[in-house]
Enzyme design. Structure first.
Site, PDB file in Angstrom:
ATOM      1  N   ARG A  14     -13.478 -18.464  -6.583  1.00  0.00           N
ATOM      2  CA  ARG A  14     -13.338 -18.933  -7.963  1.00  0.00           C
ATOM      3  C   ARG A  14     -14.687 -19.383  -8.523  1.00  0.00           C
ATOM      4  NH1 ARG A  14      -9.076 -23.594  -7.428  1.00  0.00           N
ATOM      5  NH2 ARG A  14     -10.488 -23.995  -5.683  1.00  0.00           N
ATOM      6  N   SER A  41      -7.686 -25.776 -11.861  1.00  0.00           N
ATOM      7  CA  SER A  41      -7.528 -24.854 -10.740  1.00  0.00           C
ATOM      8  C   SER A  41      -8.184 -23.503 -11.007  1.00  0.00           C
ATOM      9  CB  SER A  41      -6.039 -24.671 -10.407  1.00  0.00           C
ATOM     10  OG  SER A  41      -5.324 -24.208 -11.528  1.00  0.00           O
ATOM     11  N   GLU A  62       3.653 -19.044 -19.057  1.00  0.00           N
ATOM     12  CA  GLU A  62       2.902 -17.857 -18.631  1.00  0.00           C
ATOM     13  C   GLU A  62       3.212 -16.610 -19.449  1.00  0.00           C
ATOM     14  OE1 GLU A  62       2.601 -20.817 -15.497  1.00  0.00           O
ATOM     15  OE2 GLU A  62       4.326 -20.013 -16.598  1.00  0.00           O
ATOM     16  N   PHE A  87       2.620 -17.251 -10.538  1.00  0.00           N
ATOM     17  CA  PHE A  87       3.270 -17.425 -11.835  1.00  0.00           C
ATOM     18  C   PHE A  87       2.777 -16.406 -12.861  1.00  0.00           C
ATOM     19  CE2 PHE A  87       3.150 -21.918 -10.137  1.00  0.00           C
ATOM     20  CZ  PHE A  87       4.415 -21.845  -9.577  1.00  0.00           C
ATOM     21  N   ARG A 171      -8.317 -19.209  -3.300  1.00  0.00           N
ATOM     22  CA  ARG A 171      -9.084 -20.451  -3.302  1.00  0.00           C
ATOM     23  C   ARG A 171      -9.512 -20.818  -1.880  1.00  0.00           C
ATOM     24  NH1 ARG A 171      -5.513 -24.095  -6.347  1.00  0.00           N
ATOM     25  NH2 ARG A 171      -6.862 -25.846  -5.790  1.00  0.00           N
TER      26      ARG A 171
END
Length: 322
Positions: A14, A41, A62, A87, A171
């Site tokens: 990320r 995040s 979403e 999601f 992550r």
């Protein structure tokens, strides 16, 4: 006393994503970010601080997020739509199909914390179906970089590609495997290690485990080829067929269900183009339980040692050369 070999530095992909996004954002005012209450995040805090008017936070919505991204693209902007992979794909699949893929909208879908990266949040947050859901959609390249270098290169490529993209980022920290000057090419695998006994193919967080497994096999006198197959769609068919012909067996591993993912895509190619013994390692058709990603990968038989053992067993299935 023998010197201790230091562990390689681990990188959060990320960080590579946002570093490139912010650099490109400074060069191109059309670049905007859209997220689902995931500024933290998605690591979009720096982007928001620089260009607050270019970040749209739709909240936990979403389907709306993907629709907003499509609308921004239709308006001439270049949206990077960022959200938890579970999601982004699960809740928004209809919008991804109709508003993005069918419409060929120039939207970059960034699925963060993919695979089992949310670990302790359990089965609802594991994203181990997203390859299966996205790779069937026309017009949508599906990409899972293996390290921070490939992530940066893939983001650069995506920003210059005219059309939708699904970029799957974890992550979980991984070591860098590719050279610093790596250029991403859609549909092209990277040869990380050559060999003629078996081919190991992975992407994302599993690639470095495949490299470690190959090192264990090398200690047994078994030369394994390792391919990083970052692009799930379109596949590097030439590399797969060559691997089948050269090594006679293919083992895949992925942070995904064994159904519908990278292994399934490669198996489709192998069975039609160059049939050889093959095994798919992944989550074996169950809801993965709660636990860290590293723990769960080990539990599902994807530690480097377990991968090496699976490779040895698969080699015994190769037809006799006599």
């Amino acid at each position: 006393m023998n010197a201790v070999t230091p562990s390689p530095k681990l990188h959060d992909c990320r960080d590579a994503f946002v570093a490139v996004l912010e650099r490109l954002g400074a060069e191109n005012s059309r670049i905007v970010a859209v997220c689902n209450d995931s500024v933290g995040s998605s690591k979009l805090g720096g982007f928001k601080a620089k260009w607050p008017e270019r970040l749209v936070n739709v909240g936990i919505a979403e389907q709306n997020m993907v629709g907003v991204g499509a609308g921004l693209a239709n308006g001439g902007l270049l949206p990077f739509v960022c959200g938890a992979a579970c999601f982004l794909t699960g809740r928004s699949l209809e919008q991804i199909k109709a508003d993005i893929a069918y419409s060929n909208a120039n939207v970059k879908l960034i699925g963060i914390s993919s695979g089992m990266a949310y670990g302790e949040l359990g089965p609802t947050h594991h994203s181990i179906e997203d390859f299966a859901w996205t790779r069937v959609l026309p017009n949508l390249p599906v990409i899972a970089p293996c390290d921070s270098i490939e992530t940066a290169a893939a983001v650069e490529w995506a920003a210059n590609f005219d059309g939708p993209v699904f970029l799957r980022l974890s992550r979980v920290g991984v070591p860098d495997l590719l050279p610093a000057n790596h250029t991403f090419e859609l549909g092209k695998a990277n040869l990380l290690r050559d060999g003629d006994a078996i081919t190991l193919i992975a992407n994302g967080t599993l690639t470095h485990r495949m490299v470690k497994a190959a090192e264990l096999l090398d200690a047994k006198g078994i030369e394994a080829r390792v391919l990083n197959m970052a692009t799930v769609r379109p596949l590097d068919v030439d590399a797969i067929v060559k691997a089948a012909h050269d090594t006679g067996a293919i083992l895949t591993a992925e942070e995904h269900s064994v159904y519908g993912g990278l292994g399934s895509a490669i198996a489709e190619c192998v069975v039609t183009e160059a049939p050889v013994p093959m095994k798919i390692l992944g989550v074996p058709g169950v809801f993965a339980p709660t636990g860290s990603a590293e723990f769960l990968l080990d539990e599902f038989g994807m530690s480097p040692a377990a991968i090496a053992d699976a490779a040895v067993a698969l080699i015994t299935r190769k037809p006799s050369q006599a």
